[in-house]
Design a protein around this motif. Structure first.
Motif, PDB file in Angstrom:
ATOM      1  N   ILE A 245      12.061  -7.175  -3.371  1.00 44.18           N
ATOM      2  CA  ILE A 245      10.596  -7.547  -3.657  1.00 44.18           C
ATOM      3  C   ILE A 245       9.882  -7.380  -2.446  1.00 44.18           C
ATOM      4  CG2 ILE A 245       9.194  -9.264  -4.361  1.00 44.18           C
ATOM      5  CD1 ILE A 245      11.713 -10.501  -6.189  1.00 44.18           C
ATOM      6  N   ILE A 246      10.151  -7.929  -1.258  1.00 47.17           N
ATOM      7  CA  ILE A 246       9.417  -8.071  -0.111  1.00 47.17           C
ATOM      8  C   ILE A 246       9.151  -6.328  -0.001  1.00 47.17           C
ATOM      9  CG2 ILE A 246       9.200  -8.287   2.211  1.00 47.17           C
ATOM     10  CD1 ILE A 246      10.597 -10.964   1.844  1.00 47.17           C
ATOM     11  N   GLY A 248       9.273  -3.916  -1.877  1.00 44.63           N
ATOM     12  CA  GLY A 248       8.413  -3.385  -2.744  1.00 44.63           C
ATOM     13  C   GLY A 248       6.968  -3.438  -2.382  1.00 44.63           C
ATOM     14  N   LEU A 249       6.509  -4.779  -2.321  1.00 43.59           N
ATOM     15  CA  LEU A 249       5.434  -5.075  -2.144  1.00 43.59           C
ATOM     16  C   LEU A 249       4.641  -4.225  -0.818  1.00 43.59           C
ATOM     17  CD1 LEU A 249       5.152  -8.789  -2.810  1.00 43.59           C
ATOM     18  CD2 LEU A 249       4.286  -7.245  -4.235  1.00 43.59           C
ATOM     19  N   ALA A 250       5.489  -4.338   0.226  1.00 42.28           N
ATOM     20  CA  ALA A 250       5.126  -3.741   1.512  1.00 42.28           C
ATOM     21  C   ALA A 250       4.943  -2.207   1.177  1.00 42.28           C
ATOM     22  CB  ALA A 250       6.209  -3.760   2.604  1.00 42.28           C
ATOM     23  N   ALA A 251       5.751  -1.531   0.521  1.00 43.99           N
ATOM     24  CA  ALA A 251       5.797   0.007   0.085  1.00 43.99           C
ATOM     25  C   ALA A 251       4.279   0.244  -0.765  1.00 43.99           C
ATOM     26  CB  ALA A 251       6.826   0.551  -0.795  1.00 43.99           C
ATOM     27  N   PHE A 252       4.262  -0.944  -1.497  1.00 45.31           N
ATOM     28  CA  PHE A 252       2.998  -0.861  -2.535  1.00 45.31           C
ATOM     29  C   PHE A 252       1.756  -0.878  -1.749  1.00 45.31           C
ATOM     30  CE2 PHE A 252      -0.557  -2.614  -5.015  1.00 45.31           C
ATOM     31  CZ  PHE A 252      -0.422  -1.697  -6.107  1.00 45.31           C
ATOM     32  N   VAL A 253       1.516  -1.620  -0.885  1.00 43.67           N
ATOM     33  CA  VAL A 253       0.411  -1.717   0.063  1.00 43.67           C
ATOM     34  C   VAL A 253       0.268  -0.596   1.028  1.00 43.67           C
ATOM     35  CG1 VAL A 253      -0.664  -3.047   2.340  1.00 43.67           C
ATOM     36  CG2 VAL A 253       0.669  -4.496   0.237  1.00 43.67           C
TER      37      VAL A 253
END
Lengths: 427, 478
Positions: A245-246, A248-253
């Protein structure tokens, strides 16, 4: 016990496949040598050397009981397709690749025959981590930018891509963690940290370096290795979920703020929208695969040069164009077999370090193959890593051979040692 | 216990990797079968161009071996040459590096490049023999001398001519004007005029020009009337008739007195046919028109527009207008030629075609197009009655100028009001459809000339007569 570690077994005679590989070598290289209408003896000579090397390797492996003889045969077949395609694309590049192949074979034999002597001594997690960080920092200081990313080190005539070797170091690093997680229980501000969380911070630092050098493919690859090893050896399902999840969020940003990543996403989602620009590479790759259809145009009869970077990232598309998707499927099946042999070794090993090392190395090859083939066929976004043993490039080929040598060593001397040690205890 | 779970988890990851690999294999297979289809023709696929550059595009011949299109390679650059320039512009089209491909060059691109199975076999041989890769040739049903004659007769007029063998469906000549020179250098020079020109010279009128059929449609009306037993219908022609408040009158306001169907056809009496509309069921006429090919897509070697009739006609005035070939009716010249060919061929319309054979570089015939029925317009008896009426049109009626010495010709003239002419801004279109010899037809023809002061009988009929005569003489000499 598997037959390839049983010295008494006489069933392990890989006679038929090895003749087949040699025959294919002679035919492909023979045809390539007369392709232009003029006989080019060097190409046939290279084919002969390749066939002889295949025989020699198998004989040596068998004679010194160095473990699974199929692993190197599968790779020999991959090399037949890879080297012949490189020679077809350009004789100059093909010959260079052949030299790297010879160097790689040398390193393979050295690794396979010596690693068992040292493996027990070299498994300090801090040693591997320090090596990785040093390589990263060296790249930042003396590195050279190629295609906009500073991820090459050039020393005189020799240039190499550190990420190819950091990848292997990372597997060692993870294996060291599995064998001794307590090494990461640190005392910070009078409190003991949890090893898993320490590991996580260290891994994310490594990922950060990769992203900094725009090695998104390798970053993704080592992240998958990290999660897989945690899942298999630490049974940390919740922790794996948190990490995913972390990340994934980092990749999204990252996709929002880094234009380089955004371009990759756009060209994956809709390559035809900007076919002259961002989508050019991937669409040319699709045209190549499409024009090859099932049986291919025939070696030398297609137009693989229309794809930029065809000899490195897009070698699979060139194979699909000229050998058809049956050629491409052959490549995929060979990698499936290679992963199968690696997993087999890994299942037999008992020591956590060697077991997780074998596992990590095997899935490195497996996931790397999926990432690049999935990328050039537009199944997933293109991440720009190489196809092991097939793509052009010294670093890629050498690091693949080192992985192969380590697996060979694990399947031979180390597996036998473990088996005998346990038997001694049993007695 | 702990160890076996680790091994289980290793196997789980192994299975995941295998699923990923299998999904790649499945995707690749899907891509080759279906996924690639919409993208391969993209302009950025340089392979298409590269493939074409490496291959000598096949030639196109008329039915007697006259070269109509050929590719010459000069200094490694291939150049498509059309020796008869504009004569085949609306049949063969063009093959240009800049403007793409049209008509036969587009439709038969794969054949001309040898990209199908037949071509692969041939080119595998050429690789062995060290010859240039060559595409396959097309042999058309067109007769070059007839085509040239038809084009010459068309002169500077706008319009179309379609000549067809009614027994086989072979297109013998097909002219659309205005036309253009399809050679690359000429295209480049004139492109802006061609693509934006007011008279649409790039438009193959014979195939996609939609015109009101005018009185030529009375052929379809009589077929319908005879089928429902109205062949004995007699009416008094007083020069005009009022139907539901709208007046229908003859061309030139002539009055012909008492008419039967044969004489009404011969004089093309609008009054007679308007009166016939009051006893004819609109559904019967629409059904006959649809059997004649209206409201249907035509299966042909080139793209065509669909000829159309309203599928429901309620108003009496609209139906009266439809019966005499006005109203909501639109036909292509090719469709009118097919209707005419259907009458000539005992009521059976043969499927029209342009490509007779495909041959290889050694002129060996690889494939032959088989003739087949396209549809049945009517039964042979009805066709025979209509044929007799059409013979009367040329013998004693409006189509006299189509007659040929010593040959019995059947035909029907037409003068069609169109959007512009009905508003008084231009002239009517002149139509003629016909076939000859009436007893054993060798050629059926449709001629339309746009916006003419003279009517179909004066202008279109003589052109049709000359073309039919040319073909019949040519066949008799053999």
């Amino acid at each position: 016990m598997d037959k390839f570690v049983n010295p008494k077994s006489k069933k392990s005679k890989p006679i038929a496949p090895i003749h087949l590989v040699a025959l294919i070598d002679l035919v492909i290289f023979g045809l390539l040598s007369i392709r232009s209408g003029i006989f080019v003896p060097i190409i046939l000579a290279l084919g002969t050397i390749k066939a002889v090397m295949t025989y020699l390797t198998t004989i040596v492996l068998r004679k010194y009981r160095m473990g699974d003889t199929y692993i190197s045969l599968i790779v020999a077949m991959l090399l037949s397709m890879g080297l012949s395609m490189q020679l077809r694309l350009s004789t100059e590049i093909g010959v260079k690749q052949f030299i790297w192949f010879l160097i790689g074979m040398g390193l393979f034999i050295v690794t396979a025959s010596t690693y068992h002597l040292v493996y027990k001594r070299i498994k300090s997690i801090w040693f591997f981590y320090a090596l990785m960080i040093i390589l990263f920092i060296l790249t930042q200081i003396i590195g050279t930018s190629i295609n906009g990313a500073k991820n090459w080190i050039i020393l005189g005539k020799l240039s190499f891509q550190p990420s190819e070797f950091i990848k292997i170091l990372f597997v060692f690093f993870m294996a060291s963690f599995v064998s001794d997680p307590e090494a990461l229980r640190l005392k910070i501000a009078d409190k003991m940290t949890s090893p898993k969380w320490t590991l996580m911070v260290m891994v994310f630092i490594v990922l950060g370096f990769f992203v900094l050098q725009r090695e998104f493919g390798t970053a993704l690859l080592i992240f998958i290795i990290y999660l897989s090893i945690l899942y298999v050896f630490e049974k940390a399902v919740v922790f794996v979920g948190i990490n995913a999840i972390i990340a994934g969020l980092a990749a999204f940003v990252a996709v929002q703020v880094m234009p380089h990543l955004k371009i990759r996403m756009d060209s994956w989602l809709n390559p035809f929208a900007d076919i002259a620009g961002k989508g050019y590479q991937i669409t040319q790759s699709l045209f190549a695969i499409g024009s090859g259809s099932f049986f291919g145009t025939g070696l030398g009869l297609g137009y693989p040069h229309f794809i930029p970077n065809v000899e490195t990232d897009f070698i699979f598309s060139a194979i699909c164009e000229e050998m058809g998707i049956f050629g491409g499927i052959a490549i995929i099946v060979l990698f499936m077999l290679l992963v199968y042999r690696g997993i087999k070794v890994c299942l037999l090993l008992r020591d956590p370090f060697t077991k997780s090392l074998a596992f990590g190395l095997t899935i490195t090859i497996g996931f790397q193959t999926f990432l690049i083939i999935g990328g050039v066929t537009r199944v997933i976004p293109l991440t720009g890593i190489t196809l092991p043993f097939v793509s052009y490039g010294g670093s890629s080929l050498v690091s693949s051979f080192i992985i192969l040598g380590l697996l060979q060593s694990l399947s031979g001397f180390i597996l036998r040692k473990e088996v005998f040690e346990v038997e001694e205890i049993d007695n | 216990m702990k160890k076996s779970t680790t091994n289980n988890r290793i196997l789980q990851i192994f299975i995941v990797i295998n699923i990923l690999f299998l999904s790649l294999i499945i995707y690749l297979s899907y891509f080759e079968l279906y996924g690639k289809e919409p993208i391969m023709a993209n302009n950025y696929n340089r392979r298409l161009k590269a493939y074409e550059d490496g291959i000598v595009r096949g030639q196109i011949f008329d039915r007697n071996g006259e070269v109509l299109a050929e590719t010459k390679i000069v200094d490694g650059i291939s150049n498509r040459n059309y020796p008869y320039k504009r004569l085949y512009a609306h049949i063969i089209g063009y093959n240009s590096n800049i403007y793409g491909k049209t008509l036969l060059e587009a439709r038969y691109n794969d054949t001309l490049l040898g990209k199908n199975a037949l071509g692969f076999v041939g080119n595998a041989m050429s690789l062995v023999k060290g010859e240039d890769k060559t595409g396959n040739n097309l042999i058309l049903t067109i007769d070059h001398s007839l085509q040239a004659k038809a084009r010459e007769l068309m002169g500077d007029n706008r319009g179309a001519i379609v000549a067809i063998n009614p027994k086989t469906g072979e297109i013998l000549a097909m002219v659309s004007t205005p036309d253009y020179n399809p050679n690359e250098s000429s295209l480049r020079e004139n492109w802006s005029d061609l693509s934006t020109g007011e008279n649409s010279p790039l438009l193959p009128r014979a195939l996609i020009g939609l015109y009101p059929p005018g009185s030529t449609f009375k052929v379809v009306t009589t077929v319908s009337a005879i089928e429902v037993g109205l062949d004995d219908f007699i009416a008094e022609d007083t020069g005009s008739v009022v139907i539901d408040g709208k007046t229908f009158s003859n061309a030139g306001d002539k009055a012909y007195g008492e008419l039967n169907m044969t004489s009404a056809m011969a004089y093309s009496s609008n009054v007679y046919f308007s009166k016939l509309s009051e006893v004819l069921d609109s559904k019967a006429l629409i059904s006959t028109a649809e059997k004649a090919g209206l409201n249907k897509n035509l299966d042909f070697d080139l793209p065509t527009k669909k000829s159309s009739i309203n599928s429901v006609i309620d108003s009496k005035t609209e139906f009266a207008a439809t019966v005499i070939g006005q109203g909501e009716l639109l036909v292509t010249p090719l469709q009118m030629a097919l209707i005419c060919a259907g009458i000539a061929n005992d009521g059976v319309i043969m499927k029209p075609y342009l490509v007779k054979n495909v041959s290889d570089r050694y002129d060996t015939i690889l494939t032959t197009t088989l003739t087949k029925e396209s549809g049945v317009l009517t039964d042979p008896e009805t066709a025979e009655i209509v044929k007799e009426m059409m013979i009367e049109v040329v013998k004693n009626g409006t189509g006299k100028r189509a007659s040929i010495s010593e040959v019995i010709v059947a035909g029907k003239t037409g003068t069609a009001q169109n959007e512009k002419s009905s508003q008084g801004q231009g002239n009517d279109h002149a139509w003629f459809i016909g076939f000859a010899p009436a007893s054993d037809p060798e050629i059926a023809i449709a001629v339309i000339i746009e916006n003419q002061e003279k009517d179909g009988g004066q202008l279109a009929a003589p052109i049709a007569g000359k073309i039919m005569a040319e073909w019949i003489n040519k066949n008799n000499k053999k």
